[in-house]
Design a protein around this motif. Structure first.
Motif, PDB file in Angstrom:
ATOM      1  N   PHE A   1      38.688  27.209  74.106  1.00  0.00           N
ATOM      2  CA  PHE A   1      38.520  28.200  72.977  1.00  0.00           C
ATOM      3  C   PHE A   1      37.074  28.881  73.025  1.00  0.00           C
ATOM      4  O   PHE A   1      37.075  30.071  72.590  1.00  0.00           O
ATOM      5  N   ASN A   2      36.032  28.113  73.129  1.00  0.00           N
ATOM      6  CA  ASN A   2      34.648  28.410  73.061  1.00  0.00           C
ATOM      7  C   ASN A   2      34.597  29.790  74.190  1.00  0.00           C
ATOM      8  O   ASN A   2      33.824  30.668  74.194  1.00  0.00           O
ATOM      9  N   GLU A   3      35.032  29.787  75.437  1.00  0.00           N
ATOM     10  CA  GLU A   3      34.981  30.397  76.516  1.00  0.00           C
ATOM     11  C   GLU A   3      35.793  31.685  76.604  1.00  0.00           C
ATOM     12  O   GLU A   3      35.592  32.795  77.020  1.00  0.00           O
ATOM     13  N   TYR A   4      37.310  31.398  76.110  1.00  0.00           N
ATOM     14  CA  TYR A   4      37.985  32.432  76.151  1.00  0.00           C
ATOM     15  C   TYR A   4      38.698  32.863  75.011  1.00  0.00           C
ATOM     16  O   TYR A   4      39.484  33.968  74.827  1.00  0.00           O
ATOM     17  N   GLY A   5      38.314  32.232  73.854  1.00  0.00           N
ATOM     18  CA  GLY A   5      38.760  32.717  72.591  1.00  0.00           C
ATOM     19  C   GLY A   5      37.458  33.487  71.745  1.00  0.00           C
ATOM     20  O   GLY A   5      37.784  34.569  71.448  1.00  0.00           O
ATOM     21  N   ALA A   6      36.363  32.898  71.646  1.00  0.00           N
ATOM     22  CA  ALA A   6      35.458  33.392  70.785  1.00  0.00           C
ATOM     23  C   ALA A   6      34.622  34.339  71.272  1.00  0.00           C
ATOM     24  O   ALA A   6      34.512  35.673  70.555  1.00  0.00           O
ATOM     25  N   SER A   7      34.233  34.332  72.524  1.00  0.00           N
ATOM     26  CA  SER A   7      33.365  35.328  73.099  1.00  0.00           C
ATOM     27  C   SER A   7      34.074  36.737  72.889  1.00  0.00           C
ATOM     28  O   SER A   7      33.467  37.802  72.474  1.00  0.00           O
ATOM     29  N   LEU A   8      35.205  36.794  73.688  1.00  0.00           N
ATOM     30  CA  LEU A   8      36.041  38.122  73.604  1.00  0.00           C
ATOM     31  C   LEU A   8      36.344  38.449  72.211  1.00  0.00           C
ATOM     32  O   LEU A   8      36.267  39.568  72.167  1.00  0.00           O
ATOM     33  N   ALA A   9      36.844  37.578  71.457  1.00  0.00           N
ATOM     34  CA  ALA A   9      37.266  37.947  70.063  1.00  0.00           C
ATOM     35  C   ALA A   9      36.054  38.613  69.411  1.00  0.00           C
ATOM     36  O   ALA A   9      36.040  39.756  68.521  1.00  0.00           O
TER      37      ALA A   9
ATOM     38  N   LEU B   1      45.513  33.236  74.349  1.00  0.00           N
ATOM     39  CA  LEU B   1      44.230  33.623  73.464  1.00  0.00           C
ATOM     40  C   LEU B   1      43.748  34.736  73.587  1.00  0.00           C
ATOM     41  O   LEU B   1      43.239  35.491  72.478  1.00  0.00           O
ATOM     42  N   LEU B   2      43.841  35.355  74.846  1.00  0.00           N
ATOM     43  CA  LEU B   2      43.157  36.432  75.206  1.00  0.00           C
ATOM     44  C   LEU B   2      43.946  37.697  74.334  1.00  0.00           C
ATOM     45  O   LEU B   2      43.347  38.831  73.895  1.00  0.00           O
ATOM     46  N   VAL B   3      45.469  37.553  74.597  1.00  0.00           N
ATOM     47  CA  VAL B   3      46.240  38.607  73.978  1.00  0.00           C
ATOM     48  C   VAL B   3      46.069  38.557  72.412  1.00  0.00           C
ATOM     49  O   VAL B   3      46.157  39.669  71.818  1.00  0.00           O
TER      50      VAL B   3
ATOM     51  N   SER C   1      45.313  41.667  69.797  1.00  0.00           N
ATOM     52  CA  SER C   1      46.692  42.140  68.947  1.00  0.00           C
ATOM     53  C   SER C   1      46.414  42.017  67.639  1.00  0.00           C
ATOM     54  O   SER C   1      47.322  42.648  67.126  1.00  0.00           O
ATOM     55  N   CYS C   2      45.365  41.564  67.004  1.00  0.00           N
ATOM     56  CA  CYS C   2      45.470  41.379  65.540  1.00  0.00           C
ATOM     57  C   CYS C   2      45.228  42.456  64.733  1.00  0.00           C
ATOM     58  O   CYS C   2      46.247  43.067  64.000  1.00  0.00           O
TER      59      CYS C   2
END
Length: 545
Positions: free
Chosen positions: A404-412, A506-508, A512-513
């Motif tokens: 979550f930390n590496e692929y969800g939060a940073s990009l988001a 996660l990335l999509v 997409s939101c």
């Protein structure tokens, strides 16, 4: 809404303390020192401080201005700016409670096993949060905003008295210049600024919506951003003083083991070799008895303080493992342990109470669940986040958190704050935004802020966002640090197929939101327009008839 139709904070100081309590969290004590160590101490401080002034201050100022002007929660405020922007920030809202949930549970054991105690702690954690939310958040933050500094000062005094503390502090402020050419260091610096300040999460907009319309948020934005970054650096000095102590202990233990090997091999007197001259004796014995010395083989270790500073403690458990091990070497370890972990609890408490309150504000402003009381709504949110946190209490919880930390939060965060600043500067209009600020403060923002909003901040964010995507695509199969029980250390391993699929989701979901919300608004508007048009045709036909 009318300017005075919304309740206000009792005073500007109350709002300031809430923002400080929200911004100052476990990330200042845990994530910032971890990133400093990962990117070579000062090699991270330089991009971090640059990101503070290029991104942090302008964006923090912007979010406070939006909330104070619109006097709505984040979703309502962005929808008021443009109906198609309602999705901005909705992805990140649940992440902060999930992030804190894992940090509360974290204990890195050598075999990677976590027991049912963690689940119990998770239940107690959210039960306590719910009870406190039934009361006054404002009363709680008076304590949560100040107590951590008392503990950090105590630990700083103790840390500076430990042998080797100066080595850790020197390591922290000595930059590895090659890290400045590492784009990942810049991405981590930006996301650390965003996460620690709470940018893109919607909470700041919600908090400032309760300000007096003419409140001086400009001064408050500067105070909070500087206190936040100053706290991160201060906490890192404390951490690295203990880090230097830990590395020095490891180094001296290595020297002691080497001394014993030399004494036993060459039949020397006990007091011949000590820790101060053992390295000199290695050279002497190697030149005097080369054949005998060569037979030692792997019995001799390479003792190097710099190597110990690079590897004394690695990974996301830096602050947790480091403090825990250091506490064991201190007198009265029980007292130090209670102080440290109570401080972590208080740090997380301020952030989580503020985050849940901000979500409640957005839902209430949108008239969602309008018949449900604030207390019940808070309880429902705590229950939802409790369920979200369950996977992080399993034996693989650390790996899920890393994912979550590496692929969800940073990009988001990169994506959301990029959308925010582009929409305000170019869709809402910088001239219109300037007039709004002038209406509230009596003067327009200075040239520094306008240059950041119009050019520097969006261009820099765009570059970091594109690099993140390109680096992910070119990186091949995503990898993570896995604990190898046989080797007794972490090794690099590829994510399994289901992990890769989850990363892709996660990335999509991050990207997409906003478009999905915009598509929903478009469809609803079109449906409404079609309904109006049909009604007009029916009226026209009836009149004609």
């Amino acid at each position: 809404m009318e300017k005075d139709a919304r309740p206000n904070w009792d005073s500007p100081w109350q709002f300031l303390l809430v923002c400080i309590s929200y911004a100052i969290g476990v990330g200042n004590v845990w994530r910032f020192p971890y990133l400093c160590q990962m990117h070579g101490g000062g090699g991270f401080l330089i991009p971090y401080l640059l990101m503070l002034f290029l991104e942090g201050v302008p964006l923090f100022y912007m979010e406070l201005a939006i909330g104070q002007k619109m006097r709505l929660g984040s979703i309502g405020a962005w929808s008021a700016i443009n109906p198609y922007l309602g999705g901005v920030g909705t992805y990140l809202k649940p992440y902060r409670p999930i992030h804190w949930t894992w940090k509360l549970q974290f204990s890195e054991e050598k075999n990677g096993v976590k027991d049912l105690r963690h689940l119990t702690e998770l239940l107690l954690h959210w039960t306590d949060r719910m009870k406190m939310l039934f009361g006054s958040v404002v009363q709680v933050v008076y304590f949560t905003a100040t107590f951590p500094y008392v503990v950090l000062v105590i630990y700083l005094i103790r840390g500076l008295t430990l042998p080797g503390a100066i080595h850790g502090i020197t390591y922290m402020f000595t930059p590895k210049m090659e890290e400045l050419a590492n784009p990942t260091a810049w991405i981590n610096a930006a996301t650390q600024i965003f996460f620690s300040l709470g940018l893109g999460l919607g909470s700041l907009i919600a908090f400032s919506s309760y300000n007096d319309y003419n409140n001086n948020f400009e001064r408050q934005s500067i105070i909070v951003t500087l206190i936040n970054s100053g706290t991160s650096i201060f906490a890192s000095i404390v951490t690295f003083s203990i880090y230097g102590f830990k590395a020095t202990v490891n180094y001296e233990n290595c020297l002691e083991r080497t001394r014993i090997v030399l004494l036993n091999t060459f039949n020397l007197a006990e007091d011949t070799i000590n820790k101060n001259n053992v390295l000199d004796w290695i050279k002497i014995l190697n030149s005097t008895y080369p054949e005998q010395f060569a037979e030692l083989g792997n019995q001799l270790e390479t003792c190097d303080l710099n190597d110990e500073l690079d590897t004394a403690v690695e990974g996301v458990g830096l602050a947790f493992i480091l403090y825990s091990e250091a506490i064991q070497n201190m007198p009265l370890p029980q007292i130090w342990s209670v102080l440290y972990f109570f401080m972590l609890l208080i740090l997380g408490l301020g952030s989580i109470l503020s985050t849940v309150s901000a979500i409640t504000t957005s839902l209430q402003d949108l008239k969602i669940l309008s018949k449900v009381s604030t207390e019940v709504l808070n309880g429902i949110l705590c229950l939802i986040f409790l369920l979200f946190g369950l996977p992080f209490t399993t034996p693989s919880g650390n790996y899920w958190f890393t994912l979550f930390n590496e692929y969800g939060a940073s990009l988001a965060m990169l994506f959301v704050v990029l959308i925010e600043i582009v929409m305000v500067s170019y869709l809402y209009g910088i001239k219109r935004f300037e007039k709004d600020i002038e209406d509230m403060l009596g003067h327009r923002p200075n040239w520094y802020l306008k240059i950041m909003w119009m050019a520097v901040s969006p261009l820099l964010l765009m570059f970091l966002f594109i690099f993140y995507i390109v680096n992910y695509i070119r990186g091949g199969t995503p990898t993570y640090q896995a604990w190898d029980k046989e080797l007794g250390k972490t090794v690099v391993a590829d994510y399994p197929v289901f992990g890769q699929v989850f990363i892709a989701i996660l990335l999509v979901s991050v990207i997409s939101c906003v478009p999905l919300t915009a598509l929903h608004v478009y469809c609803m508007n079109r449906k409404r327009s079609s309904s109006i048009k049909n009604s007009q045709l029916e009226c026209a036909a009836a009149i004609k008839f």
